[in-house]
Enzyme design. Structure first.
Site, PDB file in Angstrom:
ATOM      1  N   GLU A 111      10.792  15.168  15.430  1.00 38.51           N
ATOM      2  CA  GLU A 111      10.964  15.142  13.974  1.00 38.51           C
ATOM      3  C   GLU A 111       9.999  16.133  13.324  1.00 38.51           C
ATOM      4  O   GLU A 111       8.808  16.121  13.608  1.00 38.51           O
ATOM      5  CB  GLU A 111      10.690  13.727  13.448  1.00 38.51           C
ATOM      6  CG  GLU A 111      11.041  13.600  11.985  1.00 38.51           C
ATOM      7  CD  GLU A 111      10.795  12.201  11.437  1.00 38.51           C
ATOM      8  OE1 GLU A 111       9.780  11.582  11.795  1.00 38.51           O
ATOM      9  OE2 GLU A 111      11.610  11.741  10.618  1.00 38.51           O
TER      10      GLU A 111
ATOM     11  N   LYS B 141       0.844  -1.204   0.000  1.00 42.43           N
ATOM     12  CA  LYS B 141       0.000   0.000   0.000  1.00 42.43           C
ATOM     13  C   LYS B 141       0.878   1.251   0.000  1.00 42.43           C
ATOM     14  O   LYS B 141       1.640   1.481   0.936  1.00 42.43           O
ATOM     15  CB  LYS B 141      -0.900   0.048   1.234  1.00 42.43           C
ATOM     16  CG  LYS B 141      -1.927   1.185   1.110  1.00 42.43           C
ATOM     17  CD  LYS B 141      -2.635   1.495   2.408  1.00 42.43           C
ATOM     18  CE  LYS B 141      -1.910   2.529   3.223  1.00 42.43           C
ATOM     19  NZ  LYS B 141      -1.862   3.882   2.603  1.00 42.43           N
TER      20      LYS B 141
END
Ligand code: ADP
Length: 490
Positions: A400, A195
């Protein structure tokens, strides 16, 4: 010998490059894409589609099938059937021929893939043309070579395939991540349900068309499309033997919890907060270029981006002055222009996240710098951003951001920088810039990071394993380590 004076750019001059846009005339994007299951393009069982847009102008490119758990089940069944009836019975030599053919076809259609990658994802055409697509082809070439040599690759073992691999990939390197996942899985004799990320499905679906053209037996590779719940349906499917995921640490933790207690094998490649370390004996001009390559090119959309910069105090002023000069010459804008350095941010949501962190950095009291640059009116854009005077505990040094935002700290000694660089929950990559080989060896053994680059940054090769320590995940992709992740080695 006297040091040569370095030439620096005059920021007051208004020179610039004329636009050099890559042509789009040669590509075909269909108005609607279905899922690739059992060798056919199949409509989604719920009949629903979602839009994929060009983040450089927010215009719709195509409609993508919204896969459900029912479609995932269909894909896993197709993969199981292909595994039991065809793929596991083929010799390694025959499997290798198919993988080799896929590599050749990617090379033949490289221009088409790179243009579509840049349109759908927002990355610069220079990046997709020179990095993503050639590396994707190289991955297939590399693993094609191993398919008939598994017993040589792992002496004294009896390597056997795992079965059906469920693979979920992110939006920052859509075709390349598909190649990283599919090539070793096929070489090892597994079949695949993959996917792509919801914002960048197009090159995976183009890859499905190419795989069909390659004559790969039906069901060996299946591509389902959709959002997180489609990914979760792959992870939770009882007939999946291996889960390979690249994406956020948050989703990685969900996946680990979901498969706990099952005998599914798993590899996770998650977030990062890499330290790029400049020592006073480094070649400073190259190091500055390495900083720019590490965080600004590709919009900072790289899990191994050098988002924390550590500069030895004695060269701090020189590095920051040169870095600011370089930032002023970076071209932000149309990803299709061959001169562009920083393309579009992949989605509105990602741009909001980056802007949220830029605000946090300012509120935390760090010094903020962005060059004045003209941004296009439509689309998602972020200029190269620099924060100096940041502290170790600051959120912009700990979390992050996944955007072109750099947080800079200074250091005096080797021990100090090792302690600071390792003070992060992540451990994916790091960069070291120095003239001294001994310093490089000392540092590489002490950095808690899966990949450590010396006097370069963001260099990839299919033969070289990539993966993280700590919250950056486990398992390696690339090289023999990447192959072993798809094998039982008894
Ligand atoms: P990012 O924050 O970089 O978008 P994500 O981890 O959210 O990264 O997404 C990476 C991939 O994981 C995408 O293909 C996404 O659709 C998929 N995904 C998101 N949530 C889940 C989940 N709960 N289970 C499995 N896959 C998921």
């Amino acid at each position: 010998m006297a040091k040569k004076k370095q030439v620096e750019v005059d920021l007051n001059s208004d020179w610039g490059y004329s636009p050099a846009p890559e042509s789009k005339g040669h590509i075909k994007i269909k108005p609607q894409y279905d899922q690739f299951i059992g060798g056919k393009f199949v409509k989604p069982s719920n009949g629903k589609y979602f839009d994929t847009i060009n983040p450089a102008n927010n215009e719709k490119l195509s409609s993508i099938a919204l896969g459900s758990a029912k479609d995932v089940d269909k894909a896993v069944r197709a993969a199981r059937k292909a595994y039991s009836e065809v793929w596991s019975k083929l010799s390694g030599k025959e499997r290798g021929k198919y993988i080799f053919r896929i590599a050749r076809l990617i090379q033949e259609r490289a221009r088409e893939f790179s243009v579509i990658e840049s349109l759908d994802g927002g990355k610069t055409i220079r990046e997709s043309r020179d990095v993503d697509v050639p590396l994707a082809a190289n991955h297939f070439f590399y693993y094609a070579g191993w398919a008939d040599k598994l017993e040589y690759a792992f002496p004294n073992k009896k390597p056997t395939s795992l079965g059906v691999a469920g693979q979920i990939i992110p939006w920052n390197f859509p075709l390349l991540m598909a190649a990283w996942k599919i090539a070793p899985a096929l070489a090892a004799g597994n079949t695949v349900v993959l996917k792509p990320a919801e914002t960048t499905s197009l090159t995976a679906l183009k890859l499905a068309e190419l795989i069909k053209d390659s004559g790969l037996p039906d069901g060996v590779v299946n591509i389902v499309t959709g959002f997180g719940d489609t990914g979760a349906a792959i992870v939770n499917h009882p007939d999946v033997n291996k889960v390979a995921f690249t994406g956020s640490t948050g989703v990685g933790k969900i996946i680990q919890r979901a498969i706990a207690g099952t005998n599914k094998k798993c590899t996770l490649e998650l977030g990062g907060k890499a330290a790029n370390i400049i020592f006073e004996d480094a070649p400073i001009n190259q190091a500055v270029e390495g900083i720019v390559n590490g965080i600004y090119f590709n919009q900072g959309h790289v899990c191994c981006a050098g988002s924390r910069l550590f500069v030895q105090e004695s060269v701090y002023e020189e590095v920051i002055r040169k870095l600011k000069h370089r930032m002023n010459t970076l071209i932000v804008g149309d990803p299709m222009d061959k001169n562009t350095d920083i393309g579009a941010i992949n989605s509105k949501e990602q741009l909001d996240t980056i802007n949220k962190y830029i605000k946090i950095g300012q509120q935390e009291g760090a010094e903020f710098y962005q060059p004045a640059c003209k941004l296009p009116k439509k689309g998602n854009w972020c200029p190269p951003t620099l924060f100096t005077n940041v502290s170790q505990s600051s959120r912009i040094t700990q979390e992050e951001i996944f955007g072109p935002v750099l947080a800079v700290q200074t250091f005096r000694t080797v021990d100090e920088v090792i302690a600071k660089a390792n003070n992060t929950p992540y451990g994916l990559s790091a960069g070291i810039w120095t003239d001294k080989g001994s310093k490089i060896f000392n540092m590489t053994t002490k950095m808690r990071a899966g990949v450590v680059w010396a006097n370069t940054y963001n260099k990839f090769d299919p033969t070289s394993p990539f993966g993280g320590y700590k919250e950056s995940g486990f398992g390696r992709e690339g090289g023999l380590q990447g192959l072993s992740a798809y094998l039982n080695l008894n």
